[in-house]
Write an enzyme that holds these catalytic residues in place. Structure first.
Site, PDB file in Angstrom:
ATOM      1  N   GLU A   1      -1.376  18.074   9.136  1.00  0.00           N
ATOM      2  CA  GLU A   1      -2.363  18.509   8.163  1.00  0.00           C
ATOM      3  C   GLU A   1      -1.749  19.405   7.080  1.00  0.00           C
ATOM      4  O   GLU A   1      -0.963  20.287   7.436  1.00  0.00           O
ATOM      5  CB  GLU A   1      -3.427  19.302   8.944  1.00  0.00           C
ATOM      6  CG  GLU A   1      -4.751  19.367   8.299  1.00  0.00           C
ATOM      7  CD  GLU A   1      -5.785  19.951   9.274  1.00  0.00           C
ATOM      8  OE1 GLU A   1      -5.933  19.423  10.385  1.00  0.00           O
ATOM      9  OE2 GLU A   1      -6.406  20.943   8.896  1.00  0.00           O
TER      10      GLU A   1
ATOM     11  N   ARG B   1      -7.616  20.192  17.069  1.00  0.00           N
ATOM     12  CA  ARG B   1      -6.437  20.397  16.240  1.00  0.00           C
ATOM     13  C   ARG B   1      -5.642  19.102  16.272  1.00  0.00           C
ATOM     14  O   ARG B   1      -5.529  18.462  17.326  1.00  0.00           O
ATOM     15  CB  ARG B   1      -5.571  21.545  16.769  1.00  0.00           C
ATOM     16  CG  ARG B   1      -6.116  22.945  16.477  1.00  0.00           C
ATOM     17  CD  ARG B   1      -6.087  23.292  14.989  1.00  0.00           C
ATOM     18  NE  ARG B   1      -6.559  24.632  14.728  1.00  0.00           N
ATOM     19  CZ  ARG B   1      -7.836  24.956  14.447  1.00  0.00           C
ATOM     20  NH1 ARG B   1      -8.754  24.011  14.384  1.00  0.00           N
ATOM     21  NH2 ARG B   1      -8.167  26.210  14.205  1.00  0.00           N
TER      22      ARG B   1
ATOM     23  N   HIS C   1     -11.103  18.447   7.699  1.00  0.00           N
ATOM     24  CA  HIS C   1     -11.259  19.664   8.512  1.00  0.00           C
ATOM     25  C   HIS C   1     -12.510  20.456   8.089  1.00  0.00           C
ATOM     26  O   HIS C   1     -12.416  21.608   7.650  1.00  0.00           O
ATOM     27  CB  HIS C   1      -9.997  20.540   8.434  1.00  0.00           C
ATOM     28  CG  HIS C   1      -9.798  21.394   9.656  1.00  0.00           C
ATOM     29  ND1 HIS C   1      -8.573  21.753  10.140  1.00  0.00           N
ATOM     30  CD2 HIS C   1     -10.708  21.958  10.489  1.00  0.00           C
ATOM     31  CE1 HIS C   1      -8.717  22.506  11.216  1.00  0.00           C
ATOM     32  NE2 HIS C   1     -10.017  22.649  11.450  1.00  0.00           N
TER      33      HIS C   1
END
Ligand code: GLV
Ligand code: GLV
Length: 342
Positions: A284, A255, A302
């Site tokens: 993000e 993450r 991602h």
């Protein structure tokens, strides 16, 4: 031809559909949709853009289940709007986007999709390691720009991956699958976990336990595989970069907020590290302009679990969790808050 009677009863069925109601915030692979549609009344958010928090809240009132993406903010406000909510099924292994405490307090089951994406994410990790160390993206751009005029001794010299030291921060399922791949490259593997893992796990992975500082100091390539929690936020920040070997590479497929992106940019700019490859970003989907401007960064959107096979398995898994709770009234297979059944 459908008879009038059939059409009439069909419409009547639709009007008195008493099946549980489920909101899905984005279309998933068909296998999951098919199995859901047989059992529940499914509302799919079809807009091209991603659903906003406000739009989730508006649709929560009558829903018994919610299937959401890792970018959907399922905070206390959203959860409290779901007065009839019994399950939140995240289409991801990570669930830091959900307020688990609040869901647990309201006895709402939260589920994720562990296991099925482990190997796929490890594949991506390895492709990022190879891409950044061997300058694949830069070299590809060079060829496309018509700049390749002949073989040269000094063209795109990267760094070897084989027989180097790989530092794995977080030797969970994905970290272990990365270690298995690294063994094929003859790498020395060292790892950090808050607590040392059993010897048989270490032996299976061929990984040696080290303190975090040592992993940072000794690794040629550092790869991060921890969930995002309060204790892993900015786990890799200025101090950690300062401990790294000059010329190390940093890979993050976990993450974004686990790595302090400002400190990362500094380490890249000061040539403390040789490059980084990121599948996830601190803010993000926003990406720091400096990361985009630097040549020695490999940036992907991602896509850790993004293979047809894995995304299909994840969709089926999400459906199984929803059906377990809403149709069979039982514990879902991938429950992350078991306290609600105690
Ligand atoms: C992807 O990042 C996931 O958590 O599944
Ligand atoms: C996810 O599969 C993990 O590494 O825990």
């Amino acid at each position: 031809m459908v008879s009038r009677w059939k059409l009439f009863t069909y419409r009547l069925d639709a009007m008195i559909d008493t099946r549980p109601k489920v909101l899905l915030t984005k279309m998933l692979p068909q296998a999951g949709i098919d199995s859901l549609k047989k059992r529940v009344e499914l509302e799919i958010y079809h807009d091209e853009k991603l659903i906003s928090k406000k739009e989730i809240i508006e649709r929560m009132q009558d829903k018994n289940g919610l299937i959401c993406l890792l970018g959907d903010p399922i905070d206390a406000e959203v959860i409290s709007a779901g007065k009839k909510l019994k399950i939140i099924a995240n289409y991801a292994v990570g669930y830091n986007n959900i307020d688990i405490k609040e869901a647990t307090r309201r006895k709402i089951a939260v589920t994720n999709t562990p296991g099925v994406l482990t190997e796929t994410t490890a594949d991506l990790t390895f492709s990022l390691i190879l891409s950044v160390a061997r300058k694949i993206v830069e070299a590809d751009t060079f060829v496309r720009e018509g700049k390749f005029i002949g073989w040269e001794p000094m063209l795109f010299l990267g760094s070897d991956v084989h027989h180097k030291t790989l530092g794995i921060i977080g030797l969970g399922r994905i970290g272990r699958a990365v270690a298995n791949r690294a063994r094929g490259f003859g790498m020395r593997i060292i790892y950090f976990e808050p607590e040392r893992l059993p010897e048989e796990v270490e032996r299976e992975c061929g990984a040696e336990y080290q303190g975090l500082d040592n992993v940072l100091k000794e690794s040629d390539i550092i790869t991060v595989h921890v969930p995002l929690t309060e204790s892993t936020h900015h786990l890799i920040a200025q101090k950690e970069f300062s401990l790294m070997k000059k010329g190390a590479y940093v890979i993050n497929v976990s993450r974004g907020p686990v790595v302090d992106e400002k400190a990362l940019v500094e380490a890249l700019r000061d040539k403390k590290i040789a490059g980084c490859a990121l599948d996830v970003f601190e803010r993000e989907p926003k990406i720091e302009q400096e990361l985009l401007d630097l040549p020695n960064t490999v940036l992907v959107p991602h896509i850790g679990s993004a293979s047809v096979e894995t995304r299909t398995r994840m969709a089926v898994m999400v459906a199984e969790n929803i059906i377990a709770v809403l149709i069979h009234g039982c514990k879902p297979p991938n429950l992350v808050n078991p306290e609600i059944y105690q």
